[in-house]
Design a protein around this motif. Sequence first.
Motif, short mmCIF file in Angstrom:
data_model
loop_
_atom_site.label_atom_id
_atom_site.label_comp_id
_atom_site.label_asym_id
_atom_site.label_seq_id
_atom_site.Cartn_x
_atom_site.Cartn_y
_atom_site.Cartn_z
N ASP A 87 0.82 -1.22 0.00
CA ASP A 87 0.00 0.00 0.00
C ASP A 87 0.85 1.27 0.00
O ASP A 87 0.37 2.35 0.32
CB ASP A 87 -0.94 0.01 1.20
N LYS A 88 2.12 1.13 -0.39
CA LYS A 88 3.02 2.28 -0.45
C LYS A 88 3.69 2.36 -1.81
O LYS A 88 3.89 1.34 -2.49
CB LYS A 88 4.09 2.19 0.65
N LEU A 89 4.04 3.59 -2.19
CA LEU A 89 4.75 3.85 -3.44
C LEU A 89 6.12 4.42 -3.11
O LEU A 89 6.23 5.34 -2.29
CB LEU A 89 3.97 4.84 -4.30
N LEU A 90 7.15 3.88 -3.75
CA LEU A 90 8.50 4.37 -3.53
C LEU A 90 8.94 5.24 -4.70
O LEU A 90 9.01 4.78 -5.84
CB LEU A 90 9.47 3.19 -3.38
N PHE A 91 9.20 6.52 -4.42
CA PHE A 91 9.69 7.47 -5.42
C PHE A 91 11.13 7.84 -5.08
O PHE A 91 11.48 7.99 -3.90
CB PHE A 91 8.85 8.75 -5.43
N ALA A 92 11.98 8.02 -6.10
CA ALA A 92 13.37 8.42 -5.88
C ALA A 92 13.71 9.60 -6.79
O ALA A 92 13.20 9.70 -7.91
CB ALA A 92 14.31 7.25 -6.16
N ASN A 93 14.61 10.48 -6.31
CA ASN A 93 14.90 11.69 -7.08
C ASN A 93 16.39 11.89 -7.34
O ASN A 93 17.23 11.05 -7.00
CB ASN A 93 14.28 12.92 -6.41
N ASP A 94 16.71 13.02 -7.94
CA ASP A 94 18.09 13.32 -8.33
C ASP A 94 18.98 13.73 -7.16
O ASP A 94 20.17 13.96 -7.33
CB ASP A 94 18.11 14.43 -9.39
N GLY A 125 19.02 11.71 -4.39
CA GLY A 125 19.17 10.48 -3.62
C GLY A 125 18.12 10.31 -2.55
O GLY A 125 18.22 9.41 -1.71
N GLU A 126 17.10 11.17 -2.57
CA GLU A 126 16.01 11.06 -1.60
C GLU A 126 15.00 10.03 -2.09
O GLU A 126 14.64 9.99 -3.27
CB GLU A 126 15.33 12.42 -1.42
N CYS A 127 14.54 9.20 -1.17
CA CYS A 127 13.57 8.16 -1.48
C CYS A 127 12.34 8.37 -0.61
O CYS A 127 12.43 8.31 0.62
CB CYS A 127 14.17 6.78 -1.23
N PHE A 128 11.21 8.61 -1.25
CA PHE A 128 9.97 8.93 -0.53
C PHE A 128 9.01 7.74 -0.58
O PHE A 128 8.83 7.12 -1.63
CB PHE A 128 9.27 10.14 -1.16
N LEU A 129 8.39 7.46 0.55
CA LEU A 129 7.32 6.47 0.61
C LEU A 129 6.00 7.22 0.72
O LEU A 129 5.79 7.98 1.67
CB LEU A 129 7.51 5.54 1.80
N VAL A 130 5.15 7.03 -0.28
CA VAL A 130 3.86 7.73 -0.35
C VAL A 130 2.75 6.69 -0.27
O VAL A 130 2.82 5.63 -0.91
CB VAL A 130 3.75 8.53 -1.67
N GLN A 152 10.68 8.75 4.55
CA GLN A 152 11.68 9.38 3.70
C GLN A 152 13.06 8.86 4.08
O GLN A 152 13.42 8.84 5.27
CB GLN A 152 11.64 10.91 3.82
N ASN A 153 13.82 8.45 3.08
CA ASN A 153 15.15 7.88 3.30
C ASN A 153 16.16 8.56 2.39
O ASN A 153 15.79 9.21 1.40
CB ASN A 153 15.14 6.37 3.04
N GLN A 154 17.45 8.37 2.69
CA GLN A 154 18.48 9.14 1.98
C GLN A 154 19.64 8.24 1.56
O GLN A 154 20.18 7.48 2.37
CB GLN A 154 19.00 10.25 2.89
N LEU A 155 20.01 8.35 0.27
CA LEU A 155 21.23 7.72 -0.22
C LEU A 155 22.29 8.76 -0.56
O LEU A 155 23.47 8.44 -0.64
CB LEU A 155 20.95 6.85 -1.44
N GLY A 156 21.87 9.99 -0.85
CA GLY A 156 22.83 11.06 -1.07
C GLY A 156 23.47 11.09 -2.43
O GLY A 156 24.42 11.85 -2.66
N GLU A 157 22.99 10.29 -3.37
CA GLU A 157 23.51 10.29 -4.73
C GLU A 157 22.35 10.28 -5.72
O GLU A 157 21.31 9.69 -5.47
CB GLU A 157 24.38 9.05 -4.98
N GLN A 158 22.55 10.95 -6.83
CA GLN A 158 21.51 11.04 -7.86
C GLN A 158 21.01 9.66 -8.27
O GLN A 158 21.80 8.73 -8.47
CB GLN A 158 22.06 11.76 -9.09
N ILE A 159 19.70 9.53 -8.40
CA ILE A 159 19.08 8.27 -8.83
C ILE A 159 18.26 8.54 -10.09
O ILE A 159 17.34 9.35 -10.07
CB ILE A 159 18.18 7.68 -7.74
N THR A 160 18.61 7.87 -11.17
CA THR A 160 17.84 7.98 -12.41
C THR A 160 17.37 6.62 -12.92
O THR A 160 16.51 6.56 -13.79
CB THR A 160 18.66 8.66 -13.53
N ALA A 161 17.94 5.53 -12.39
CA ALA A 161 17.52 4.19 -12.77
C ALA A 161 16.41 3.72 -11.83
O ALA A 161 16.41 4.02 -10.64
CB ALA A 161 18.70 3.22 -12.69
N SER A 162 15.47 2.96 -12.37
CA SER A 162 14.39 2.45 -11.53
C SER A 162 14.91 1.33 -10.63
O SER A 162 15.73 0.51 -11.05
CB SER A 162 13.26 1.92 -12.41
#
Length: 437
Positions: A379-386, A388-393, A405-415
């Motif tokens: 029941d959650k959606l995982l979104f990632a941005n440029d 390195g932030e990962c949001f659970l909606v 909300q979680n953090q990798l600290g590096e740009q994410i463009t691959a699914s």
Amino acid sequence: MIRTTALTALSISLLSVLSSAQPATKPLFWPGKGGPTQDSIVPAADVARIPLEWDSASGKNIAWRTPLEGLGHSSPVIGGDMIWFTSATADGTKQFIYGIDRHSGKIVHHDVVFENVAPEDLGNPINNYAAPSPVLEEDALYVHFGTYGTARIDPATGKKVWERRDINVRHFRGPGSSPIIYGDLIILTFDGIDQQFVTALDKKTGKSVWKTARTTDYGDLDKEGKPTRDGDMRKAYHTPGVFKMGGKDVLVSIGSRAAFGYEVSTGKELWTIRHGGFNAAIPPLRFEDMLILNTGAERAHTLCVRIDDKMSGDITDSHVLWDREKRNASEAAPVLVNGILYQTTRGGIVSAVDVKSGKDLWDDRLAGKHVPAPLVLGDKLLFANDRGECFLVRASPEKFEVVGQNQLGEQITASPAVADGALFIRSSGALYKIATK
């Protein structure tokens, strides 16, 4: 007799060692960019085990991090012990496969697939020379770099079985369409500025089976009969899908200015839908007797198309049920959950749309730029941005709600990809395994 027995035992022992040295290629956990069901929905058994909190700075739930070289938007595919994806040098002169052990993060393969003497300049800061994602079967990895080449790789050895470098277009902004597998066919999409077509190869031999040119009227000719902007409005980056429609398997493929249905076994054009978009990059989705199509880039429309046995010829006026004109995805593929379409624009505007009615339910904004497709984790959606932030909606038709909300600290463009209760995220500089320790 004793000697024979001893030799037999030694042979069995050697075979055992050799067998254990070869990484397993099955089961197929994540065979393509959209996962096992091609819709970015994570199996329930995996959802139950994936941690919902992680952090690269503290190492929380980071099982390992493997640094990478080169660039690539291609998303990981996973089978057995191995994770596969592609990369390329910034100038496109070398294109690689990566094969990484999913247990340890050890790089098993980092091999050159193609070398290019004079790659066409990308002409934009977004794309790179390893944007298409590979597709995996138990006995084959198929990698595609657009006009620069397509190859079948033996996943047991990392060696090429066959290659094709003679299927060419001018991408102008770089390649982007990923291959798909249907039966014994590998289907490739080429929407360049000079040529636009879909083609199918025999996946075992690499030989051409069919090729179908787009019949689109692009409406872009100047007074001299030449395409304006060198044909820039003719290109697309679409990855098609195959659906059972009217008693037959139909390849649904979206190009610039028009979408098509093709008989998948022969490439015969069955129907077309005219649209005003270009740079189409979003795979089609199906919900019940409806298709969901995205038409292009920043000004993309989302179309809902009725599926029936009367889909023949130009069905623009007869079969389009609704047309959503604004705030639609341009790179990040939308997902469907219980008849609700969730999507994000590159700028982070997230929205929920009821598929049956076309009614907007809510929209809101996430920080950063968004290129990866979201994952459906129950029941959650995982979104990632440029960033390195990962949001659970929350996947809810009622309201927009960020629940993590979680953090990798590096740009994410691959699914992201999932295997055996672990989440794998490729950033601009590394591959991460996120799992409960």
